[in-house]
Scaffold this active site. Structure first.
Site, PDB file in Angstrom:
ATOM      1  N   LEU A 196       0.856  -1.180   0.000  1.00 13.33           N
ATOM      2  CA  LEU A 196       0.000   0.000   0.000  1.00 13.33           C
ATOM      3  C   LEU A 196       0.895   1.233   0.000  1.00 13.33           C
ATOM      4  O   LEU A 196       2.105   1.136   0.198  1.00 13.33           O
ATOM      5  CB  LEU A 196      -0.907   0.009   1.233  1.00 13.33           C
ATOM      6  N   SER A 197       0.304   2.409  -0.178  1.00 12.83           N
ATOM      7  CA  SER A 197       1.143   3.607  -0.194  1.00 12.83           C
ATOM      8  C   SER A 197       1.850   3.811   1.141  1.00 12.83           C
ATOM      9  O   SER A 197       2.998   4.242   1.188  1.00 12.83           O
ATOM     10  CB  SER A 197       0.322   4.848  -0.562  1.00 12.83           C
ATOM     11  N   GLU A 198       1.188   3.485   2.276  1.00 13.29           N
ATOM     12  CA  GLU A 198       1.832   3.549   3.586  1.00 13.29           C
ATOM     13  C   GLU A 198       1.302   2.467   4.520  1.00 13.29           C
ATOM     14  O   GLU A 198       0.121   2.099   4.454  1.00 13.29           O
ATOM     15  CB  GLU A 198       1.630   4.910   4.274  1.00 13.29           C
ATOM     16  N   THR A 199       2.197   1.994   5.369  1.00 15.16           N
ATOM     17  CA  THR A 199       1.833   1.178   6.521  1.00 15.16           C
ATOM     18  C   THR A 199       2.259   1.944   7.768  1.00 15.16           C
ATOM     19  O   THR A 199       3.395   2.408   7.869  1.00 15.16           O
ATOM     20  CB  THR A 199       2.536  -0.196   6.488  1.00 15.16           C
ATOM     21  N   HIS A 235      -2.954  10.289   5.748  1.00 17.73           N
ATOM     22  CA  HIS A 235      -4.030   9.296   5.746  1.00 17.73           C
ATOM     23  C   HIS A 235      -3.726   8.131   6.686  1.00 17.73           C
ATOM     24  O   HIS A 235      -4.641   7.592   7.320  1.00 17.73           O
ATOM     25  CB  HIS A 235      -4.321   8.807   4.320  1.00 17.73           C
TER      26      HIS A 235
END
Length: 263
Positions: A45-48, A74
């Site tokens: 994903l874009s961030e964890t 987010h």
């Protein structure tokens, strides 16, 4: 080692919209950084986000699939949503300790409100490589952590096509490119591109609004604004300019609850 994991869609009130973030609470000792990075790569994903409850505060870290990042909106919203909705936290605000200093999240009715640093962008030289990569030339280029390309109207931002092969990841120092314009039905719109990232166009980017809010507040003569990110998944952000700080508020919903097993 077993770790709980949540996947939350942030800056939306319904599933399959907004920006998905993985959230991993750390109950005991922090895993090694390379383990955190591998989990982020696996999530893709874009961030964890990883957080640990330390009593009065929560330590919070964010990883893209490529590296640890200094600020993510987010995934902060998603982390606060998990703390409130899945961990029974009852206080009116959450204090996160992060690479960008203390960040506060408060409940505001159905929304969660992030208190983030302002990163007002400054006029930058026209970068020819940057210009060649975009199908429409911006009317202005600015820079903070991210490059900010300003367009004449929402239609231009919607119509933009980007030649990713012309953008060198090392040029962006863990930042990206945000394209923005005055909105038709909202105060301003944007799209965000992350050269070299596993996800090139980010669905809804909270941290870019640390630059967009002070810019549009000055241009529009307003302190409170509604922003709309024009990605395929789309998302709305309630924005407030406080000078040295900005407030960014939005909804979130749970998509997945599970467990990671690290042998």
């Amino acid at each position: 080692m077993r770790l709980p994991i949540y996947q939350v869609d942030a800056f939306t009130d319904h599933l399959f919209a907004g920006n998905p973030a993985a959230v991993v609470p750390i109950a005991n000792e922090w895993p090694m950084d390379d383990v955190l990075q591998k989990i982020a790569i696996e999530n893709n994903l874009s961030e964890t986000a990883f957080f640990q409850n330390q009593g009065d505060i929560f330590e919070l870290r964010w990883f893209t699939a490529e590296f640890e990042i200094d600020l993510c909106g987010h995934a902060t919203l998603a982390s606060a949503y998990v703390i409130y909705n899945h961990m029974g936290y009852e206080k009116d605000q959450i204090v996160f300790e992060t690479m960008s200093g203390p960040l506060i999240v408060k409940r505001k009715g159905p929304l969660l409100q992030l208190d983030f640093p302002s990163r007002k962008p400054e006029i930058a030289d026209m970068d020819q490589t940057l210009l060649k990569a975009f199908s429409i030339a911006p009317k202005a280029i600015l820079k903070s952590r991210d490059w900010v390309l300003v367009y004449d109207n929402e239609s231009e931002v919607r119509a933009l096509k980007v030649n990713e092969s012309l953008l060198r990841p090392e040029q962006f120092d863990k930042g990206g490119i945000v394209c923005t314009a005055k909105g038709d039905g909202v105060d301003f719109v944007s799209r965000f591109f992350f050269p070299g990232g596993s996800i090139f166009e980010d669905p809804v980017t909270g941290s870019s609004h640390c630059s967009l809010i002070p810019y549009w507040s000055e241009k529009l003569g307003k302190k409170e604004m509604i922003a709309y990110q024009l990605s395929e998944r789309k998302g709305y952000l309630n924005c407030t300019d406080l000078g040295e700080r900005v407030l960014i508020a939005g909804n979130a919903v749970t998509y997945l609850i599970g467990e990671i097993t690290v042998v």
